[in-house]
Design a protein around this motif. Structure first.
Motif, PDB file in Angstrom:
ATOM      1  N   LEU A  17      -5.604  16.259 -18.665  1.00  0.00           N
ATOM      2  CA  LEU A  17      -6.255  15.381 -17.690  1.00  0.00           C
ATOM      3  C   LEU A  17      -7.742  15.233 -17.993  1.00  0.00           C
ATOM      4  O   LEU A  17      -8.295  14.126 -17.878  1.00  0.00           O
ATOM      5  N   ILE A  18      -8.371  16.317 -18.388  1.00  0.00           N
ATOM      6  CA  ILE A  18      -9.793  16.227 -18.751  1.00  0.00           C
ATOM      7  C   ILE A  18      -9.976  15.299 -19.945  1.00  0.00           C
ATOM      8  O   ILE A  18     -10.844  14.428 -19.938  1.00  0.00           O
ATOM      9  N   VAL A  19      -9.125  15.478 -20.956  1.00  0.00           N
ATOM     10  CA  VAL A  19      -9.191  14.588 -22.123  1.00  0.00           C
ATOM     11  C   VAL A  19      -8.944  13.143 -21.705  1.00  0.00           C
ATOM     12  O   VAL A  19      -9.646  12.224 -22.159  1.00  0.00           O
ATOM     13  N   GLY A  20      -7.971  12.916 -20.833  1.00  0.00           N
ATOM     14  CA  GLY A  20      -7.669  11.562 -20.378  1.00  0.00           C
ATOM     15  C   GLY A  20      -8.830  10.917 -19.634  1.00  0.00           C
ATOM     16  O   GLY A  20      -9.167   9.760 -19.883  1.00  0.00           O
ATOM     17  N   PHE A  21      -9.458  11.665 -18.746  1.00  0.00           N
ATOM     18  CA  PHE A  21     -10.597  11.105 -18.012  1.00  0.00           C
ATOM     19  C   PHE A  21     -11.778  10.840 -18.939  1.00  0.00           C
ATOM     20  O   PHE A  21     -12.474   9.827 -18.799  1.00  0.00           O
ATOM     21  N   VAL A  22     -12.002  11.729 -19.891  1.00  0.00           N
ATOM     22  CA  VAL A  22     -13.084  11.513 -20.857  1.00  0.00           C
ATOM     23  C   VAL A  22     -12.784  10.281 -21.707  1.00  0.00           C
ATOM     24  O   VAL A  22     -13.680   9.473 -21.986  1.00  0.00           O
ATOM     25  N   GLU A  23     -11.532  10.123 -22.125  1.00  0.00           N
ATOM     26  CA  GLU A  23     -11.147   8.941 -22.909  1.00  0.00           C
ATOM     27  C   GLU A  23     -11.385   7.654 -22.119  1.00  0.00           C
ATOM     28  O   GLU A  23     -11.899   6.675 -22.653  1.00  0.00           O
ATOM     29  N   SER A  88      -6.449   1.934 -22.103  1.00  0.00           N
ATOM     30  CA  SER A  88      -6.938   2.401 -20.800  1.00  0.00           C
ATOM     31  C   SER A  88      -5.810   2.409 -19.773  1.00  0.00           C
ATOM     32  O   SER A  88      -5.688   3.350 -18.980  1.00  0.00           O
ATOM     33  N   ALA A  89      -5.003   1.360 -19.790  1.00  0.00           N
ATOM     34  CA  ALA A  89      -3.869   1.309 -18.857  1.00  0.00           C
ATOM     35  C   ALA A  89      -2.880   2.434 -19.147  1.00  0.00           C
ATOM     36  O   ALA A  89      -2.386   3.095 -18.219  1.00  0.00           O
ATOM     37  N   ALA A  90      -2.611   2.674 -20.433  1.00  0.00           N
ATOM     38  CA  ALA A  90      -1.684   3.752 -20.794  1.00  0.00           C
ATOM     39  C   ALA A  90      -2.243   5.109 -20.362  1.00  0.00           C
ATOM     40  O   ALA A  90      -1.512   5.939 -19.819  1.00  0.00           O
ATOM     41  N   TRP A  91      -3.534   5.326 -20.577  1.00  0.00           N
ATOM     42  CA  TRP A  91      -4.142   6.591 -20.153  1.00  0.00           C
ATOM     43  C   TRP A  91      -4.093   6.733 -18.640  1.00  0.00           C
ATOM     44  O   TRP A  91      -3.863   7.830 -18.116  1.00  0.00           O
ATOM     45  N   SER A  92      -4.322   5.654 -17.937  1.00  0.00           N
ATOM     46  CA  SER A  92      -4.281   5.710 -16.472  1.00  0.00           C
ATOM     47  C   SER A  92      -2.880   6.097 -15.976  1.00  0.00           C
ATOM     48  O   SER A  92      -2.736   6.955 -15.105  1.00  0.00           O
ATOM     49  N   VAL A  93      -1.860   5.464 -16.537  1.00  0.00           N
ATOM     50  CA  VAL A  93      -0.478   5.785 -16.158  1.00  0.00           C
ATOM     51  C   VAL A  93      -0.159   7.235 -16.523  1.00  0.00           C
ATOM     52  O   VAL A  93       0.441   7.974 -15.723  1.00  0.00           O
ATOM     53  N   LEU A  94      -0.578   7.651 -17.704  1.00  0.00           N
ATOM     54  CA  LEU A  94      -0.332   9.027 -18.123  1.00  0.00           C
ATOM     55  C   LEU A  94      -1.042  10.023 -17.208  1.00  0.00           C
ATOM     56  O   LEU A  94      -0.471  11.066 -16.868  1.00  0.00           O
ATOM     57  N   CYS A  95      -2.254   9.710 -16.785  1.00  0.00           N
ATOM     58  CA  CYS A  95      -2.963  10.605 -15.864  1.00  0.00           C
ATOM     59  C   CYS A  95      -2.223  10.724 -14.532  1.00  0.00           C
ATOM     60  O   CYS A  95      -2.133  11.817 -13.958  1.00  0.00           O
ATOM     61  N   VAL A  96      -1.682   9.627 -14.043  1.00  0.00           N
ATOM     62  CA  VAL A  96      -0.903   9.673 -12.800  1.00  0.00           C
ATOM     63  C   VAL A  96       0.336  10.551 -12.985  1.00  0.00           C
ATOM     64  O   VAL A  96       0.673  11.371 -12.125  1.00  0.00           O
ATOM     65  N   ILE A  97       1.019  10.407 -14.124  1.00  0.00           N
ATOM     66  CA  ILE A  97       2.208  11.222 -14.398  1.00  0.00           C
ATOM     67  C   ILE A  97       1.828  12.701 -14.486  1.00  0.00           C
ATOM     68  O   ILE A  97       2.517  13.563 -13.912  1.00  0.00           O
ATOM     69  N   LEU A  98       0.739  13.003 -15.175  1.00  0.00           N
ATOM     70  CA  LEU A  98       0.311  14.399 -15.309  1.00  0.00           C
ATOM     71  C   LEU A  98      -0.110  14.988 -13.959  1.00  0.00           C
ATOM     72  O   LEU A  98       0.193  16.152 -13.664  1.00  0.00           O
ATOM     73  N   ILE A  99      -0.784  14.198 -13.142  1.00  0.00           N
ATOM     74  CA  ILE A  99      -1.182  14.671 -11.812  1.00  0.00           C
ATOM     75  C   ILE A  99       0.057  14.939 -10.955  1.00  0.00           C
ATOM     76  O   ILE A  99       0.117  15.933 -10.222  1.00  0.00           O
ATOM     77  N   SER A 100       1.063  14.062 -11.069  1.00  0.00           N
ATOM     78  CA  SER A 100       2.293  14.300 -10.291  1.00  0.00           C
ATOM     79  C   SER A 100       2.974  15.588 -10.748  1.00  0.00           C
ATOM     80  O   SER A 100       3.480  16.358  -9.925  1.00  0.00           O
ATOM     81  N   ALA A 101       2.989  15.843 -12.053  1.00  0.00           N
ATOM     82  CA  ALA A 101       3.585  17.084 -12.559  1.00  0.00           C
ATOM     83  C   ALA A 101       2.811  18.290 -12.063  1.00  0.00           C
ATOM     84  O   ALA A 101       3.408  19.295 -11.649  1.00  0.00           O
TER      85      ALA A 101
END
Length: 190
Positions: A17-23, A88-101
């Motif tokens: 998630l940190i990597v995703g937000f930084v990206e 950016s859209a892919a990272w956003s979706v991935l961050c949502v999936i990771l947060i749900s996990a």
């Protein structure tokens, strides 16, 4: 799922998630810098062309070449922005999936006498694997984008020197040929 696995996978998800937000932040920053840099270079040149058109002057071949180059640069930048937007859209979706996990892990850990929750272990493993693949894919795409940017910059830099390089290499080739045949050497041998 064990408590140890939950702790390990939670740490990995937080790191992703940190990597995703930084990206996401880095992509936004780079896009803004690219637009500002392009506008700083091309806006005055376009303004001069528009002023000539407004004054009723016919554009020269050099002006049309410049306008064509600017158009090609803007189209290339639009393609880069489209890729950045998708990333950016892919990272956003991935961050949502990771947060749900991560939230599911927290809920599982909060339940007294929680069971093994094999489905949660598999889900978090899949999410983490997807996150790692996204990090690697992002690195590859960034590298390819940087290589393309450098290639365009070098092409733009050397664009005007093609004829000079051709003449230069022709002279070098003639010199090397004279050296091979012995025509350019001093007959006395000194």
């Amino acid at each position: 799922m064990s408590n140890d696995y939950a702790a390990i996978i939670s740490s990995a998800i937080v790191a992703l998630l940190i990597v995703g937000f930084v990206e996401l932040h880095d992509q936004k920053k780079r896009a803004k810098e690219q637009v500002l840099a392009e506008e700083a270079v091309n806006f005055p040149r376009l303004q001069a062309l528009f002023d000539r058109i407004r004054a009723g002057q016919q554009l020269s071949e050099d002006d049309l070449l410049l306008a064509s180059q600017i158009r090609k640069e803007r189209l290339a930048m639009a393609r880069v922005f489209a890729i950045q937007l998708r990333m950016s859209a892919a990272w956003s979706v991935l961050c949502v999936i990771l947060i749900s996990a991560l939230c599911l892990i927290f809920v599982w850990a909060a339940i007294d006498r929680h069971g093994p929750a094999r489905w949660l272990a598999w889900y978090t493993l899949a999410c983490t694997g997807l996150g790692i693949l996204a990090v690697l894919a992002g690195a590859v795409v960034k590298g390819a984008a940087e290589a393309a940017t450098m290639r365009r910059a070098l092409a733009r830099q050397w664009n005007g020197f093609d004829a000079e390089f051709e003449a230069f290499y022709q002279q070098v080739g003639e010199y090397e040929e004279r050296q091979r045949t012995g025509e350019g050497q001093d007959p006395s041998g000194s």
